[in-house]
Design a protein around this motif. Structure first.
Motif, PDB file in Angstrom:
ATOM      1  N   ALA A 224       0.859  -1.181   0.000  1.00 46.37           N
ATOM      2  CA  ALA A 224       0.000   0.000   0.000  1.00 46.37           C
ATOM      3  C   ALA A 224       0.897   1.233   0.000  1.00 46.37           C
ATOM      4  O   ALA A 224       1.569   1.527   0.992  1.00 46.37           O
ATOM      5  CB  ALA A 224      -0.908  -0.006   1.220  1.00 46.37           C
ATOM      6  N   ASN A 225       0.927   1.947  -1.112  1.00 47.98           N
ATOM      7  CA  ASN A 225       1.739   3.155  -1.202  1.00 47.98           C
ATOM      8  C   ASN A 225       1.075   4.311  -0.435  1.00 47.98           C
ATOM      9  O   ASN A 225       0.167   4.093   0.349  1.00 47.98           O
ATOM     10  CB  ASN A 225       2.003   3.498  -2.661  1.00 47.98           C
ATOM     11  CG  ASN A 225       3.020   2.557  -3.296  1.00 47.98           C
ATOM     12  OD1 ASN A 225       3.841   1.959  -2.613  1.00 47.98           O
ATOM     13  ND2 ASN A 225       2.965   2.406  -4.610  1.00 47.98           N
ATOM     14  N   THR A 226       1.474   5.538  -0.672  1.00 45.31           N
ATOM     15  CA  THR A 226       1.022   6.675   0.130  1.00 45.31           C
ATOM     16  C   THR A 226      -0.500   6.832   0.118  1.00 45.31           C
ATOM     17  O   THR A 226      -1.132   6.832  -0.945  1.00 45.31           O
ATOM     18  CB  THR A 226       1.669   7.969  -0.393  1.00 45.31           C
ATOM     19  OG1 THR A 226       3.096   7.843  -0.321  1.00 45.31           O
ATOM     20  CG2 THR A 226       1.225   9.170   0.421  1.00 45.31           C
ATOM     21  N   ARG A 249       2.282 -10.944   3.730  1.00 48.39           N
ATOM     22  CA  ARG A 249       3.103  -9.837   4.236  1.00 48.39           C
ATOM     23  C   ARG A 249       2.581  -8.509   3.684  1.00 48.39           C
ATOM     24  O   ARG A 249       2.319  -8.373   2.486  1.00 48.39           O
ATOM     25  CB  ARG A 249       4.556 -10.067   3.785  1.00 48.39           C
ATOM     26  CG  ARG A 249       5.591  -9.123   4.347  1.00 48.39           C
ATOM     27  CD  ARG A 249       5.997  -9.448   5.757  1.00 48.39           C
ATOM     28  NE  ARG A 249       6.492 -10.805   5.943  1.00 48.39           N
ATOM     29  CZ  ARG A 249       7.738 -11.207   5.692  1.00 48.39           C
ATOM     30  NH1 ARG A 249       8.623 -10.358   5.205  1.00 48.39           N
ATOM     31  NH2 ARG A 249       8.098 -12.452   5.951  1.00 48.39           N
ATOM     32  N   GLY A 250       2.474  -7.520   4.565  1.00 48.52           N
ATOM     33  CA  GLY A 250       2.058  -6.193   4.154  1.00 48.52           C
ATOM     34  C   GLY A 250       3.180  -5.184   4.262  1.00 48.52           C
ATOM     35  O   GLY A 250       3.983  -5.225   5.210  1.00 48.52           O
ATOM     36  N   TYR A 251       3.262  -4.280   3.304  1.00 46.37           N
ATOM     37  CA  TYR A 251       4.246  -3.200   3.272  1.00 46.37           C
ATOM     38  C   TYR A 251       3.440  -1.911   3.139  1.00 46.37           C
ATOM     39  O   TYR A 251       2.840  -1.640   2.085  1.00 46.37           O
ATOM     40  CB  TYR A 251       5.182  -3.400   2.085  1.00 46.37           C
ATOM     41  CG  TYR A 251       6.350  -2.440   2.008  1.00 46.37           C
ATOM     42  CD1 TYR A 251       7.597  -2.782   2.540  1.00 46.37           C
ATOM     43  CD2 TYR A 251       6.231  -1.207   1.383  1.00 46.37           C
ATOM     44  CE1 TYR A 251       8.676  -1.923   2.461  1.00 46.37           C
ATOM     45  CE2 TYR A 251       7.305  -0.338   1.287  1.00 46.37           C
ATOM     46  CZ  TYR A 251       8.527  -0.700   1.831  1.00 46.37           C
ATOM     47  OH  TYR A 251       9.606   0.163   1.744  1.00 46.37           O
ATOM     48  N   VAL A 252       3.400  -1.111   4.222  1.00 39.43           N
ATOM     49  CA  VAL A 252       2.407  -0.043   4.329  1.00 39.43           C
ATOM     50  C   VAL A 252       3.097   1.314   4.362  1.00 39.43           C
ATOM     51  O   VAL A 252       3.920   1.596   5.238  1.00 39.43           O
ATOM     52  CB  VAL A 252       1.545  -0.237   5.593  1.00 39.43           C
ATOM     53  CG1 VAL A 252       0.353   0.710   5.567  1.00 39.43           C
ATOM     54  CG2 VAL A 252       1.075  -1.692   5.720  1.00 39.43           C
ATOM     55  N   GLY A 253       2.744   2.157   3.404  1.00 34.87           N
ATOM     56  CA  GLY A 253       3.357   3.468   3.267  1.00 34.87           C
ATOM     57  C   GLY A 253       2.706   4.535   4.130  1.00 34.87           C
ATOM     58  O   GLY A 253       1.825   4.266   4.955  1.00 34.87           O
ATOM     59  N   SER A 283       0.972   5.131   9.344  1.00 37.11           N
ATOM     60  CA  SER A 283       0.472   3.890   8.740  1.00 37.11           C
ATOM     61  C   SER A 283      -0.250   3.033   9.769  1.00 37.11           C
ATOM     62  O   SER A 283       0.019   3.112  10.974  1.00 37.11           O
ATOM     63  CB  SER A 283       1.626   3.110   8.104  1.00 37.11           C
ATOM     64  OG  SER A 283       2.662   2.888   9.041  1.00 37.11           O
ATOM     65  N   ILE A 284      -1.170   2.191   9.301  1.00 30.76           N
ATOM     66  CA  ILE A 284      -2.004   1.386  10.183  1.00 30.76           C
ATOM     67  C   ILE A 284      -2.072  -0.048   9.662  1.00 30.76           C
ATOM     68  O   ILE A 284      -2.264  -0.279   8.462  1.00 30.76           O
ATOM     69  CB  ILE A 284      -3.438   1.956  10.293  1.00 30.76           C
ATOM     70  CG1 ILE A 284      -3.404   3.369  10.863  1.00 30.76           C
ATOM     71  CG2 ILE A 284      -4.321   1.047  11.146  1.00 30.76           C
ATOM     72  CD1 ILE A 284      -4.757   4.060  10.853  1.00 30.76           C
TER      73      ILE A 284
END
Length: 342
Positions: A224-226, A249-253, A283-284
């Protein structure tokens, strides 16, 4: 289940199927680099569960090719109930073993630039975009032997890209049907929500009539980008004979959110890793997991939220039901890192 000798995993093996599939050079090289790491990396070490004797890597054949479905009405009854055919589902991808068997995406989403397709079509037709995110941010190839095994031998999956400023209101769904234990289910789902976008994605893994032993290695990368939002739902119901590794796996902007709703109903031994990396400020990450253990199976679930960004928020809620002689272990981990360490 056949009794033939398990496949030998070496460069010649990868060269053969990669060349036959006409994969681009970058992806072929990516596989070979991962193979080198696979041969040297250790196995993961889940807390309180010994997996030394678990077989995560042996298989008889690389793929089990199936016919495509011409319409949703041809689906097995067990699958029809998942896609709710009578309600006119709009956006769905169905994979039968390793075969892309059905794809439907609305014209409205296509016009907005949304990409939703099987992984290998994406590798060929959207290579630059896939290469940017495929095991570069959320999950890394060299984490341990099972991530490297996955990178070298991935044989199925889906790709979803939501462009900037696009909000998708209808859920997007993938269903992965497993009917042949001889072929490994090495499946990769890559979801990217670009800046100021949002999407709800749901996936189902279902075994139908599967007998014998096999392996499943499932990875989902959710980026999830900005100021983006991704709602990710999954229900896994894989067969008793499968030894399964699952990594979501999540990568949160910055100012972004990833919501997980996960139902783990596999019948076989399972190692599960769900980690949310809160990279950006504000981020959440919110994870809700339900697991059921039955028979003699052993399951180990690690749910982790790692804070890199300032003012980030992480939530973990796990529920489990254990029957018979099953063993289920939950590990809930919250960790705060320095922002420059990722």
């Amino acid at each position: 289940m056949t009794t033939q000798t398990p496949a030998k995993i070496d460069q010649a093996f990868i060269d053969a199927f990669s060349t036959k599939a006409n994969e681009p050079d970058w992806f072929h090289k990516f596989r070979l680099d991962a193979l080198e790491k696979y041969n040297t990396l250790p196995m993961p070490k889940p807390d309180k569960t010994k997996i030394d004797r678990w077989d995560f890597v042996s298989f008889q054949k690389y793929t089990a090719e199936e016919k495509a479905f011409s319409s949703l009405n041809e689906l097995p009854e067990e699958v029809k109930s998942l896609v709710e055919v009578e309600h006119g589902v709009k956006n769905v991808y169905i994979q039968h073993n390793q075969t892309p068997a059905f794809l439907q995406i609305s014209d409205e989403l296509k016009e907005k630039g949304v990409i939703f397709t099987d992984l290998f079509t994406a590798v060929k037709e959207h290579g630059e975009l896939v290469q940017k995110y495929f095991m570069t941010k959320a999950v890394k190839v060299d984490e341990h032997k099972l991530t490297a095994f996955h990178a070298a031998l991935v044989n199925g999956g889906a790709f979803l890209y939501v462009p900037k400023n696009v909000e998708i209101k209808e859920p997007i769904q993938s269903i992965f049907i497993h009917t042949d234990a001889d072929a490994p289910l090495i499946n990769h789902v890559l979801i990217v929500a670009d800046d100021h976008s949002s999407v709800t994605y749901v996936e189902n893994y279902i075994s139908i009539g599967v007998e014998g032993k096999g392996v499943a290695n499932v990875i989902a990368e959710v980026v999830a980008n900005t100021n983006a939002t991704i709602n990710f739902g999954a229900v896994d119901t894989l067969s008793e004979g499968l030894t399964t590794y699952v990594n979501r796996r999540g990568y949160v902007g910055r100012d972004s959110r990833v919501e997980w709703a996960l139902g783990m109903m596999n019948s076989g031994d399972t190692i599960f890793d769900n980690t949310t990396l809160l990279i950006g400020d504000g981020s959440i990450g919110n994870t809700k997991t339900v697991a059921i253990g039955t028979g003699n199976q052993t399951q180990n679930f690690t749910t982790k939220v790692v804070h890199f960004g300032k003012a980030s928020e992480g939530f973990i809620l796990n529920h489990g039901v254990v029957k018979d002689k099953a063993t289920t272990i939950f590990n809930g981990i919250g960790k705060i890192e320095r922002s420059e360490e990722r």
